[in-house]
Design an enzyme around this catalytic site. Structure first.
Site, PDB file in Angstrom:
ATOM      1  N   SER A  71       0.836  -1.210   0.000  1.00 41.19           N
ATOM      2  CA  SER A  71       0.000   0.000   0.000  1.00 41.19           C
ATOM      3  C   SER A  71       0.862   1.249   0.000  1.00 41.19           C
ATOM      4  CB  SER A  71      -0.927   0.018   1.222  1.00 41.19           C
ATOM      5  OG  SER A  71      -1.889  -1.002   1.127  1.00 41.19           O
ATOM      6  N   GLU A  92       8.238 -11.116  -1.557  1.00 46.22           N
ATOM      7  CA  GLU A  92       6.892 -11.553  -1.173  1.00 46.22           C
ATOM      8  C   GLU A  92       6.281 -12.564  -2.141  1.00 46.22           C
ATOM      9  OE1 GLU A  92       4.040  -8.619   0.538  1.00 46.22           O
ATOM     10  OE2 GLU A  92       5.499  -7.170  -0.190  1.00 46.22           O
ATOM     11  N   HIS A 135      28.748   5.532  -4.060  1.00 47.12           N
ATOM     12  CA  HIS A 135      29.466   6.129  -2.938  1.00 47.12           C
ATOM     13  C   HIS A 135      29.611   5.171  -1.766  1.00 47.12           C
ATOM     14  CE1 HIS A 135      29.414  10.095  -4.878  1.00 47.12           C
ATOM     15  NE2 HIS A 135      28.288   9.635  -5.397  1.00 47.12           N
ATOM     16  N   LYS A 182       1.580 -10.288  11.998  1.00 46.31           N
ATOM     17  CA  LYS A 182       0.472  -9.378  12.313  1.00 46.31           C
ATOM     18  C   LYS A 182      -0.412  -9.991  13.409  1.00 46.31           C
ATOM     19  CE  LYS A 182       0.113  -6.835   7.918  1.00 46.31           C
ATOM     20  NZ  LYS A 182      -0.682  -6.496   6.744  1.00 46.31           N
TER      21      LYS A 182
HETATM   22  C1  F6R Z   1       0.888  -8.270   0.934  1.00 48.66           C
HETATM   23  C2  F6R Z   1       1.625  -7.015   0.881  1.00 48.66           C
HETATM   24  C3  F6R Z   1       2.050  -6.342   2.163  1.00 48.66           C
HETATM   25  C4  F6R Z   1       0.935  -5.409   2.695  1.00 48.66           C
HETATM   26  C5  F6R Z   1       1.366  -4.750   4.008  1.00 48.66           C
HETATM   27  C6  F6R Z   1       0.367  -3.714   4.509  1.00 48.66           C
HETATM   28  O1  F6R Z   1       0.487  -8.634  -0.363  1.00 48.66           O
HETATM   29  O2  F6R Z   1       1.913  -6.539  -0.192  1.00 48.66           O
HETATM   30  O3  F6R Z   1       3.233  -5.634   1.916  1.00 48.66           O
HETATM   31  O4  F6R Z   1       0.653  -4.433   1.735  1.00 48.66           O
HETATM   32  O5  F6R Z   1       1.538  -5.721   4.988  1.00 48.66           O
HETATM   33  O6  F6R Z   1      -0.929  -4.211   4.509  1.00 48.66           O
HETATM   34  P1  F6R Z   1      -2.103  -3.337   3.859  1.00 48.66           P
HETATM   35  O7  F6R Z   1      -1.683  -3.130   2.431  1.00 48.66           O
HETATM   36  O8  F6R Z   1      -3.334  -4.173   3.989  1.00 48.66           O
HETATM   37  O9  F6R Z   1      -2.161  -2.074   4.649  1.00 48.66           O
END
Ligand code: F6R
Length: 355
Positions: A59, A238, A254, A349
């Site tokens: 994101s 990923e 550098h 998470k």
């Molecule tokens: C999983 C991915 C991760 C998420 C990240 C944040 O496909 O690309 O990098 O984007 O853990 O989660 P969101 O995007 O849901 O805020």
């Protein structure tokens, strides 16, 4: 190694059809453009001197795309904030984009709450979750994007609305032409890299095969290709589940360049150097790359250069990014690895109580 021309094997290795979501990116960019044009209740741009994009991972990179698309001539200071802190420069003269595909990412929610406390104009882009709920409670504009994708397979949905919102509130140039060019270019590339295009005429499958067993090191030139290089690195991590690193010219001249001097035996066996080029790169960077590559060549197993096409910065960035998205997906499949799940991220998470 899995045969990349065997549709049954692709389906078996990629049961949720991650590759399909990559193949459909041109439609996603089109849909994202339309959705963002319809969103109501956007804040006014009066007095805006900066843009802060709050987001992590797939994101957060939307902020880097916005920065590239607005270009170095934009009078606005644009920064992507990846973390828990909201610096003091983010104030009422800042437009904030709160970006989270799931809407539940801890760091993004924390900076979003801080922005709310400061009474800052905010636009949220999300599929739902706590972000959408809180944004709606506060009467903020929310660009709602479809759920069901991996965030890293939703770059069109996450990045394009930022350009459209900037245009609509008068904080950025018209986006329509660059978006149309990007869709056309990506459509051509989607055919070229498609699963049905056989290995001998498919550069994405071909490069994926050459990267088997290697650790990709991705270099890009300052700005546009630097963002693409970071995206490639993250997609290798990923999607293909391999370690990868990225860096950019001229900064790596550098420091990192010296690091290839020792451990040549190790790096020659394992490292593959990918260099992303942009036609808009500074002429001195082109010269630096020409001088640097022969110096590193003997320390890596292969050097491969990729050049993006396109007139607008948006199209050239997406062109580079798209190739990397296909290469990492084919690399996953060639290894027999499902490109979709990111179990380590999910369990982290969960352990943090984030989901
Ligand atoms: C999983 C991915 C991760 C998420 C990240 C944040 O496909 O690309 O990098 O984007 O853990 O989660 P969101 O995007 O849901 O805020």
């Amino acid at each position: 190694m899995n045969d990349l021309d065997d549709p049954a094997l692709i389906q078996e290795t990629d049961p949720s059809d991650f590759l399909g979501s990559v193949e459909r990116l041109p439609d996603q960019v089109r849909d994202a453009h339309e959705r963002a044009r319809r969103v109501e209740g956007l804040p006014p741009a009066d007095g805006i001197d900066s843009i802060a994009v709050l987001g992590m991972g797939g994101s957060g990179i939307s902020g880097d795309v916005l920065q590239v698309a607005l270009g170095p001539r934009s009078p606005l200071f644009v920064a992507t904030l990846r973390g828990y802190e909201l610096p003091d420069w983010v104030d009422r003269n800042t437009l904030v984009f709160a970006m989270s595909y799931s809407g539940n990412t801890e760091e993004t929610l924390e900076t979003f709450e801080k922005a709310l406390e400061r009474n800052i104009p905010i636009v949220a882009v999300t599929t739902g979750g706590a972000l959408s709920q809180r944004a709606k409670q506060h009467g903020l504009a929310v660009v709602e994007i479809p759920a069901g994708l991996q965030p890293r397979a939703a770059l069109g949905y996450l990045a394009v609305p930022l350009l459209v919102v900037c245009e609509r509130i008068g904080a950025g140039p018209p986006a329509g032409e660059a978006v149309s060019e990007t869709i056309d270019l990506l459509q051509g590339r989607a055919d070229e890299y498609h699963r049905k295009s056989p290995l001998e005429s498919n550069p994405a499958k071909e490069l994926a095969q050459r990267l088997l067993g290697k650790i990709p090191v991705v270099y890009g030139s300052e700005g546009l290709a630097e963002v693409a290089a970071y995206r490639w690195k993250c997609q290798f991590n990923e999607v293909a589940k391999v370690p990868a690193w990225s860096n950019s010219f001229p900064e790596l001249n550098h420091n990192e360049i010296v690091g290839w001097e020792r451990l040549g035996k190790v790096t020659r066996a394992h490292a593959a150097l990918l260099v992303l080029r942009d036609e808009g790169e500074h002429p001195r960077i082109a010269k630096r790359i020409d001088i640097t590559l022969p110096l590193i060549q003997g320390s890596v197993s292969l050097v491969h250069q990729v050049r993006g096409r396109g007139a607008s910065a948006l199209a050239r960035l997406f062109d580079l990014v798209y190739f990397g998205d296909f290469v990492s997906t084919y690399l996953a499949i060639a290894q027999g690895v499902d490109p979709a799940p990111v179990e380590v991220i999910e369990s982290l998470k969960r352990a943090l109580g984030d989901v």
